[in-house]
Design a protein around this motif. Structure first.
Motif, PDB file in Angstrom:
ATOM      1  N   PRO A 176       8.529  -2.935  -5.431  1.00  0.00           N
ATOM      2  CA  PRO A 176       7.977  -4.034  -5.421  1.00  0.00           C
ATOM      3  C   PRO A 176       8.404  -5.045  -3.952  1.00  0.00           C
ATOM      4  O   PRO A 176      10.103  -5.288  -4.361  1.00  0.00           O
TER       5      PRO A 176
ATOM      6  N   VAL B 290       0.534  -0.147  -1.395  1.00  0.00           N
ATOM      7  CA  VAL B 290       0.117  -1.576  -1.172  1.00  0.00           C
ATOM      8  C   VAL B 290      -0.110  -1.512   0.267  1.00  0.00           C
ATOM      9  O   VAL B 290      -0.519  -2.274   1.119  1.00  0.00           O
TER      10      VAL B 290
ATOM     11  N   SER C  10      -1.659  -7.531  -2.844  1.00  0.00           N
ATOM     12  CA  SER C  10      -0.652  -7.372  -2.066  1.00  0.00           C
ATOM     13  C   SER C  10      -1.398  -6.335  -1.002  1.00  0.00           C
ATOM     14  O   SER C  10      -1.139  -6.492   0.005  1.00  0.00           O
TER      15      SER C  10
ATOM     16  N   VAL D  47      -3.325  -6.973  -8.345  1.00  0.00           N
ATOM     17  CA  VAL D  47      -1.930  -6.555  -7.402  1.00  0.00           C
ATOM     18  C   VAL D  47      -2.545  -5.582  -6.216  1.00  0.00           C
ATOM     19  O   VAL D  47      -2.149  -6.566  -4.969  1.00  0.00           O
TER      20      VAL D  47
ATOM     21  N   HIS E 149      -0.485  -7.134   2.642  1.00  0.00           N
ATOM     22  CA  HIS E 149       0.304  -7.085   3.858  1.00  0.00           C
ATOM     23  C   HIS E 149      -0.578  -6.442   4.677  1.00  0.00           C
ATOM     24  O   HIS E 149       0.091  -6.110   6.231  1.00  0.00           O
TER      25      HIS E 149
ATOM     26  N   THR F 155       4.638  -8.578  -2.631  1.00  0.00           N
ATOM     27  CA  THR F 155       4.290  -7.542  -3.559  1.00  0.00           C
ATOM     28  C   THR F 155       4.557  -8.769  -5.559  1.00  0.00           C
ATOM     29  O   THR F 155       3.948  -8.696  -5.933  1.00  0.00           O
TER      30      THR F 155
END
Length: 509
Positions: free
Chosen positions: A196, A225, A52, A48, A56, A200
């Motif tokens: 998140p 992230v 993510s 993740v 981003h 995410t």
């Protein structure tokens, strides 16, 4: 047209590859390759974080005016062929990668181009303070080497915590001041976490769908992230948590895996933060009187010293380093490394946070998990694979030297002067785990004896031919040699019983 290919652990806006890009004519290629995600059974939190973070980062690049070709594909090759068919680049620009497996895959890909597309490699700075060439140049000969000399040279060259050519405070290391155990009522400021967002949340759904059988869980996801989030986490650490980091950095407390540790390694290793800016902020906190020297020096040493040193050893010694096994350990990894349910409270406390959020601090990694693995003779490759899979900050270049070399002594002392092994007394001194454990840390051979005790002496006995002449271990070997033969036999019998219990799974709760 030029393609500029950015990989999942290079999410840095200051990359030379990006600084030289022509927004009007160049295309940024980013690939989520499923096959790469299957190289090992990676922790869901790690997947993740990377996916993510990549999405981003691509969004941020587009906001800056870059053209981004973001692809999800079965493999890098499949994504590249589709990208090439659409954009027809005559040049591909890549930031130098450190991990040997990825370096090898890139070389194979480049060879398959048959010279039809020119490939240009850019400096990996600022992902590291030193280039690969500079790092390797500091390791003369074939070893062994010492981190201290490496660290001091970098301090001098970069004028970090220096005053008139001398270390601030009159010492290069304040490690002796950073070994205080924490009382049960010691309070630490909680680290900053992040809720998140939609990107995410979508990645979490996809990881649960596509990698549902991978280890770990996603009940909570606390990791930055984006660079913006990582900077917030860095600032909070410097302002609120760094002052107590140094004194208690080797301490362990029940149900508090974070304490005052920075939790910045995942953000640094993925590229959100560069090591130079992190060091500068820590040094500035000392200069402003906002953090004590022992905390600042200890924190900077982790980045300026160990991080750069470990990467240098990795580049210097790969690919052969991956298979080192000086002590000949071959035992299998116990199931509780994945269930998080060993009977030993210290192991439970060290493994449980890894399963929950992909994290454990350096003493849990070194003196609990690494120590246990060495004493029970677990295969160093099995242990390093587990570290690589389970920690959110793990990459080959940092895992192999830290685990094989520092934690397990599998390289025979190439980068560490002695094995980091201990009995239960060290754990009792540095934690409150033993108070809550069903084993008695004061016992050696009784039914309820702490497994670390007999296994520690058994380890020393098994490897006496390799270790007894080590200057740093002569005292402890003299203590073992003074023991009565009957007591030695009793300890070795207990150790053999514990190994059987481990194999049968009876050391699991």
């Amino acid at each position: 047209m030029k393609t500029r290919w950015i990989f999942g652990n290079q999410l840095c806006h200051q990359l030379p590859l990006l600084n030289e890009a022509d927004k009007q004519n160049d295309v940024i290629l980013m690939v989520e390759a499923k096959s790469r995600s299957l190289w090992q059974s990676y922790h869901k939190q790690k997947l993740v974080l990377i996916f993510s973070g990549m999405r981003h980062f691509a969004e941020e690049l587009e906001e800056k005016g870059f053209t981004v070709d973001y692809r999800k594909a079965e493999s890098f090759t499949e994504a590249w062929e589709s990208h090439r068919e659409r954009y027809h680049p005559d040049e591909v620009h890549v930031t130098t990668v450190t991990d040997h497996r990825m370096k090898r895959a890139l070389k194979k890909w480049e060879n398959n181009l048959n010279g039809e597309v020119a490939v240009h490699y850019h400096s990996e700075k600022p992902l590291f303070l030193l280039s690969e060439e500079e790092a390797v140049d500091r390791l003369k000969g074939e070893g062994p080497w010492k981190q201290d000399a490496f660290y001091r040279r970098l301090r001098k060259e970069r004028d970090i915590l220096m005053e008139d050519g001398n270390p601030v405070g009159g010492r290069w290391s304040f490690d002796q001041d950073n070994r205080k155990p924490a009382d049960e009522d010691t309070a630490f400021v909680k680290p900053r976490t992040f809720r998140p967002d939609d990107i995410t949340k979508q990645v979490i759904k996809e990881v649960e769908r596509d990698f549902g059988d991978n280890p770990g869980n996603l009940d909570a996801f606390p990791w930055p992230v984006t660079r913006k989030e990582a900077l917030k986490k860095l600032n909070q650490f410097i302002d609120e948590r760094l002052p107590t980091f140094g004194t208690y950095q080797d301490a362990m407390l029940l149900d508090d895996p974070f304490m005052s540790h920075s939790l910045l390694s995942s953000s640094i290793n993925i590229g959100f933060l560069n090591p130079e800016e992190v060091i500068e902020k820590a040094e500035a906190a000392y200069a402003a009187g906002e953090a004590p020297l022992n905390a600042v020096e200890g924190f900077i040493r982790q980045i300026l010293g160990w991080r750069e040193y470990m990467r240098a050893v990795y580049v210097k010694k790969m690919p052969g380093y991956a298979s080192v096994n000086e002590l000949g350990h071959e035992a299998e990894l116990p199931a509780f490394f994945y269930t998080g349910k060993p009977k030993m409270k210290c192991m439970e406390q060290a493994i449980r946070p890894v399963i929950d959020v992909g994290y454990g601090h350096h003493i849990q990694r070194l003196m609990i998990i690494g120590n246990f693995s060495n004493l029970f003779g677990i295969s160093p490759q099995a242990v390093s694979d587990w570290f690589n899979e389970m920690y959110v900050d793990a990459y080959d270049w940092v895992v192999l030297p830290n685990v094989l070399g520092m934690a397990l002594y599998a390289d025979g002392g190439l980068l560490s002067t002695k094995p980091y092994v201990s009995s239960g007394s060290y754990i009792k001194k540095m934690s409150n785990y033993c108070k809550h454990c069903e084993f008695n840390v004061k016992h050696q051979t009784e039914d309820d004896a702490c497994p670390f005790n007999a296994m520690y002496w058994d380890f020393l006995d098994r490897h006496a031919d390799k270790l007894q002449d080590n200057p740093r271990m002569k005292l402890i070997y003299s203590q073992w040699q003074k023991r009565e033969e009957e007591k030695k036999k009793e300890i070795k019998k207990k150790a053999a019983s514990l190994k059987q219990q481990l194999t049968k799974g009876t050391l699991e709760a």
